[in-house]
Scaffold this motif. Structure first.
Motif, short mmCIF file in Angstrom:
data_model
loop_
_atom_site.label_atom_id
_atom_site.label_comp_id
_atom_site.label_asym_id
_atom_site.label_seq_id
_atom_site.Cartn_x
_atom_site.Cartn_y
_atom_site.Cartn_z
N ILE A 251 10.65 39.80 -32.85
CA ILE A 251 9.75 38.63 -33.34
C ILE A 251 10.49 38.25 -34.52
CG2 ILE A 251 7.57 38.58 -34.53
CD1 ILE A 251 6.83 41.24 -33.10
N GLY A 252 10.33 36.75 -34.51
CA GLY A 252 10.96 35.98 -35.65
C GLY A 252 9.60 35.30 -36.29
N VAL A 253 9.50 35.49 -37.61
CA VAL A 253 8.31 35.00 -38.37
C VAL A 253 9.09 33.84 -39.23
CG1 VAL A 253 6.64 35.47 -40.05
CG2 VAL A 253 7.12 37.45 -38.13
N ILE A 254 8.35 32.85 -38.95
CA ILE A 254 8.72 31.51 -40.05
C ILE A 254 7.37 31.73 -41.13
CG2 ILE A 254 9.29 29.16 -40.33
CD1 ILE A 254 10.15 29.33 -37.59
N GLY A 255 7.77 31.95 -42.25
CA GLY A 255 6.49 32.00 -43.22
C GLY A 255 6.91 30.85 -44.11
N GLY A 256 5.48 30.58 -44.24
CA GLY A 256 5.06 29.01 -44.98
C GLY A 256 5.07 29.38 -46.59
N SER A 257 4.31 28.63 -47.01
CA SER A 257 4.03 28.57 -48.65
C SER A 257 3.41 29.78 -48.84
CB SER A 257 3.15 27.36 -48.86
OG SER A 257 3.82 25.94 -48.68
N GLY A 258 3.81 30.74 -49.81
CA GLY A 258 3.37 31.65 -50.40
C GLY A 258 4.00 32.92 -49.67
N ILE A 259 4.62 32.81 -48.56
CA ILE A 259 5.06 34.05 -47.84
C ILE A 259 6.65 33.78 -47.75
CG2 ILE A 259 5.02 35.14 -45.83
CD1 ILE A 259 2.38 34.51 -44.96
N TYR A 260 7.03 34.68 -48.60
CA TYR A 260 8.73 34.52 -48.90
C TYR A 260 9.46 36.03 -48.55
CZ TYR A 260 7.07 30.61 -51.27
OH TYR A 260 6.34 29.36 -51.71
N ASP A 261 8.80 36.82 -47.89
CA ASP A 261 9.28 37.97 -47.30
C ASP A 261 8.27 38.86 -46.49
OD1 ASP A 261 7.38 39.44 -49.03
OD2 ASP A 261 9.07 39.78 -50.61
N ILE A 262 8.90 39.75 -45.83
CA ILE A 262 7.72 40.69 -45.31
C ILE A 262 8.04 42.16 -45.78
CG2 ILE A 262 7.54 42.00 -42.96
CD1 ILE A 262 8.37 39.72 -41.54
N GLU A 263 6.96 43.00 -46.17
CA GLU A 263 7.00 44.06 -46.51
C GLU A 263 6.92 45.52 -45.40
OE1 GLU A 263 3.65 44.22 -48.98
OE2 GLU A 263 4.36 42.87 -50.63
#
Length: 294
Positions: free
Chosen positions: A6-18
């Protein structure tokens, strides 16, 4: 069967995955330039994950300068099979309120200053984007949102504007009343088109922050209010992403909607006339179809 990634492209406000197991920021290089940032890799619930902050950590790229081709190429090069786009947006619908999520299934592309294809002179291809998102992936995102207690709307048309300015009142009314758009943002195009060219399943989760400028009770977009809503949406977005591995599972068969076979009849340039340099650049994106002539 292949392994799900799964590739997640994070937009404004999301800069990592915990919560990733074995998290590591890695540098991916490719022929389309550097992606927006390093890519965070690891696994979640036994499923491999890759996270790319669309604007870069610290929010350094504007919607126009995001290196969309490099981003999609880098994810494909890593072995990503399914791309989840998470982005902030404005709403044109009273019932789609700030804090709600929309699983987008259609786009109107009004961007004009971005490279929109991996293909071109020397290797021409035309993929279908009549249905630009993957229904299987979109359903998983909607289920994950509901399980996380998020108010989610399944289906909606996303108007992609160039930006970086927000809409005029006249534009906002036109997009809402004449064009029938449901939400507005600046980043899902050409991202969705490029994902289709790369034969990647793509789903778009639009996180509503405001009512754009059409709403009689809200007036123009208030950036301070957007940021406040954005922070709450970011936590919800992470919760949604954390639920996807259990829904998609570690094993993946062919996409029932053909996203992973989008290039099957799309490349028109005959092998003797293909530009070897461009074909070489397409090694990750279109290697399945071009391998024999590379």
């Amino acid at each position: 069967m292949t392994d799900t990634m799964i590739g997640v492209i994070g937009g404004s406000g999301i800069y990592d995955i915990e919560g990733l197991d074995g998290p590591e920021w890695i540098t991916v290089t490719g022929p389309w330039g550097a992606p927006s940032d390093q890519i965070l890799t690891g696994s979640l619930g036994g499923v491999r994950m890759a996270f790319l902050p669309r604007h870069g950590r610290g929010h350094v790229h504007s919607p126009t300068t995001v290196p969309y081709r490099a981003n999609i190429d880098a994810l494909k090069r890593l072995g990503v099979t399914d791309v989840i786009s998470v982005s902030a947006c404005g709403s044109f619908r009273e019932e789609m309120a700030p804090g709600d999520f929309v699983v987008v299934d259609q786009f109107i592309d009004r961007t004009f200053a971005r490279e929109k294809s991996f293909f071109g002179t020397g290797c021409v291809a035309h993929v279908s984007v009549a249905h630009p998102t993957c229904p299987r992936l979109g359903t998983a995102c909607a289920t994950a949102a509901r399980d996380a207690g998020i108010t989610v709307h399944e289906g909606g048309t996303y108007l992609a504007m160039e930006g970086p300015q927000f809409s005029t009142l006249a534009e906002s009314k036109m997009y809402r009343e004449s064009w029938g758009a449901d939400v507005i943002g600046m980043t899902n195009m050409p991202e969705a088109k490029l994902a289709r060219e790369a034969e990647l399943c793509y789903a778009s989760v639009a996180m509503i922050t405001d009512f754009d400028s059409w709403h009689p009770d809200h007036g123009e977009v208030d950036v301070t209010q957007i940021i406040a809503t954005l922070m709450g949406n970011a936590d919800k977005g992470r919760d949604l992403v954390a639920r996807l591995p259990a829904l998609l599972g570690p094993d993946r068969g062919p996409c029932p909607h053909g996203c992973d076979r989008a290039l099957e009849f799309a490349i028109l340039t005959q092998p003797p006339h293909r530009d070897p340099e461009l074909v070489a650049k397409l090694d990750a994106v279109a290697g399945r179809m071009l391998g024999a002539s590379a």
